[in-house]
Design a protein around this motif. Structure first.
Motif, PDB file in Angstrom:
ATOM      1  N   LYS A   1     -28.748 -51.001 -11.799  1.00 50.22           N
ATOM      2  CA  LYS A   1     -28.123 -50.467 -13.007  1.00 50.22           C
ATOM      3  C   LYS A   1     -28.586 -49.023 -13.225  1.00 50.22           C
ATOM      4  CE  LYS A   1     -27.570 -54.884 -15.422  1.00 50.22           C
ATOM      5  NZ  LYS A   1     -27.966 -55.687 -16.614  1.00 50.22           N
ATOM      6  N   ILE A   2     -29.910 -48.829 -13.112  1.00 53.24           N
ATOM      7  CA  ILE A   2     -30.491 -47.496 -13.293  1.00 53.24           C
ATOM      8  C   ILE A   2     -31.514 -47.255 -12.185  1.00 53.24           C
ATOM      9  CG2 ILE A   2     -31.990 -46.077 -14.761  1.00 53.24           C
ATOM     10  CD1 ILE A   2     -30.735 -47.417 -17.188  1.00 53.24           C
TER      11      ILE A   2
ATOM     12  N   TYR B   1     -28.551 -35.472 -10.617  1.00 50.99           N
ATOM     13  CA  TYR B   1     -27.825 -36.739 -10.702  1.00 50.99           C
ATOM     14  C   TYR B   1     -26.543 -36.610  -9.880  1.00 50.99           C
ATOM     15  CZ  TYR B   1     -26.210 -33.888 -14.673  1.00 50.99           C
ATOM     16  OH  TYR B   1     -25.791 -32.847 -15.473  1.00 50.99           O
TER      17      TYR B   1
ATOM     18  N   LYS C   1     -21.214 -39.980 -14.387  1.00 49.02           N
ATOM     19  CA  LYS C   1     -21.616 -41.250 -14.999  1.00 49.02           C
ATOM     20  C   LYS C   1     -23.059 -41.199 -15.485  1.00 49.02           C
ATOM     21  CE  LYS C   1     -20.593 -43.997 -11.574  1.00 49.02           C
ATOM     22  NZ  LYS C   1     -20.419 -45.250 -10.810  1.00 49.02           N
ATOM     23  N   SER C   2     -23.854 -40.326 -14.873  1.00 44.74           N
ATOM     24  CA  SER C   2     -25.260 -40.193 -15.238  1.00 44.74           C
ATOM     25  C   SER C   2     -25.504 -39.067 -16.238  1.00 44.74           C
ATOM     26  CB  SER C   2     -26.101 -39.934 -13.979  1.00 44.74           C
ATOM     27  OG  SER C   2     -25.933 -40.961 -13.031  1.00 44.74           O
TER      28      SER C   2
ATOM     29  N   PHE D   1     -27.093 -39.888 -19.811  1.00 43.56           N
ATOM     30  CA  PHE D   1     -28.477 -40.335 -19.624  1.00 43.56           C
ATOM     31  C   PHE D   1     -29.369 -39.141 -19.281  1.00 43.56           C
ATOM     32  CE2 PHE D   1     -31.408 -42.992 -16.677  1.00 43.56           C
ATOM     33  CZ  PHE D   1     -32.376 -43.076 -17.664  1.00 43.56           C
TER      34      PHE D   1
ATOM     35  N   ASP E   1     -25.624 -47.471 -11.058  1.00 37.11           N
ATOM     36  CA  ASP E   1     -24.654 -47.041 -12.067  1.00 37.11           C
ATOM     37  C   ASP E   1     -25.045 -45.675 -12.621  1.00 37.11           C
ATOM     38  OD1 ASP E   1     -23.375 -49.462 -11.695  1.00 37.11           O
ATOM     39  OD2 ASP E   1     -24.339 -50.437 -13.393  1.00 37.11           O
ATOM     40  N   LYS E   2     -26.377 -45.488 -12.795  1.00 39.63           N
ATOM     41  CA  LYS E   2     -26.907 -44.212 -13.279  1.00 39.63           C
ATOM     42  C   LYS E   2     -28.154 -43.889 -12.457  1.00 39.63           C
ATOM     43  CE  LYS E   2     -25.246 -45.340 -17.887  1.00 39.63           C
ATOM     44  NZ  LYS E   2     -25.616 -45.679 -19.286  1.00 39.63           N
TER      45      LYS E   2
ATOM     46  N   LEU F   1     -31.095 -40.776 -11.804  1.00 39.56           N
ATOM     47  CA  LEU F   1     -31.696 -39.488 -12.148  1.00 39.56           C
ATOM     48  C   LEU F   1     -32.809 -39.152 -11.162  1.00 39.56           C
ATOM     49  CD1 LEU F   1     -32.127 -39.666 -16.043  1.00 39.56           C
ATOM     50  CD2 LEU F   1     -30.126 -38.954 -14.717  1.00 39.56           C
TER      51      LEU F   1
ATOM     52  N   GLU G   1     -31.891 -46.467 -22.742  1.00 39.22           N
ATOM     53  CA  GLU G   1     -30.603 -46.440 -22.051  1.00 39.22           C
ATOM     54  C   GLU G   1     -30.073 -47.860 -21.823  1.00 39.22           C
ATOM     55  OE1 GLU G   1     -27.334 -44.414 -20.500  1.00 39.22           O
ATOM     56  OE2 GLU G   1     -29.080 -43.649 -21.608  1.00 39.22           O
TER      57      GLU G   1
END
Length: 205
Positions: A91-92, A113, A117-118, A121, A158-159, A161, A195
């Protein structure tokens, strides 16, 4: 077996392999959180930044471990990974790094990123850390290493960083950073938890 039969067999096996991989990928449950310590485990190639006193990889490991511990304390599912990773879904995902500069004190904090989508965040993290980190900030994705981070292809999150938390080749910054590494890790964990929609207490910095 003639060449045509060999080619047909090869392509048939390739299709079966691809179908099996797609099926496996589709049914594998995503990991909630992946925390990567940049350069951890590398002994050649890009082993990370280094100053006369500190090695980036060691700081990355320390912070990544502290982030993972805090998330686990909040009952959040976490997978801690080194630099080398295999295919996984999440997910992250967050990769921990510290920057360097050929001319000391010409860098600082930044964020990378892979997609829009990120973005939200990323801005949440940037707002949190900008209020705490008192030195230089770069634009998002300002280097190729941030724009095209190698783990983007391996960790399908999904996200995602990539955090550069400061410049390890700048004495002024390392004097500020070193005694605050645990607090910075707590702030990263807090950002991730928020988040996810978790009700957790913001750390005192």
């Amino acid at each position: 077996m003639n060449i045509k039969n060999k080619a047909a067999t090869f392509f048939a096996l390739l299709i079966i392999f691809l179908m099996a991989f797609i099926l496996y990928w589709g049914t594998t449950k995503p990991i909630e959180i992946v925390i990567q310590a940049g350069h951890e485990g590398r002994t050649s190639g890009n082993t990370g930044a280094q100053s006369k006193r500190y090695r980036e990889a060691e700081w990355n490991v320390y912070v990544a471990n502290a982030v993972a511990r805090q998330l686990k304390a909040w009952d959040i599912d976490v997978k801690r990974v080194p630099a080398k990773v295999g295919f996984m879904r999440a997910k992250i995902a967050v990769a921990i790094h510290f920057d360097s500069a050929k001319t000391p004190c010409h860098s600082g904090a930044s964020i990378g990123y892979p997609s829009t989508k990120s973005f939200a965040f990323a801005q949440q993290w940037k707002k949190l850390y900008k209020n705490y980190f008192p030195y230089t900030w770069h634009e998002d994705n300002f280097t190729k290493n941030l724009q095209k981070y190698y783990a983007y292809k391996w960790i399908h999150a999904d996200k995602f960083l990539v955090l550069e938390l400061g410049e390890i080749t700048c004495d002024k910054q390392t004097k500020w950073l070193k005694p605050r590494l645990k607090k910075i890790a707590h702030l990263i964990a807090y950002s991730i938890a928020k988040e996810l929609g978790k009700d957790v207490k913001k750390p005192l910095l």
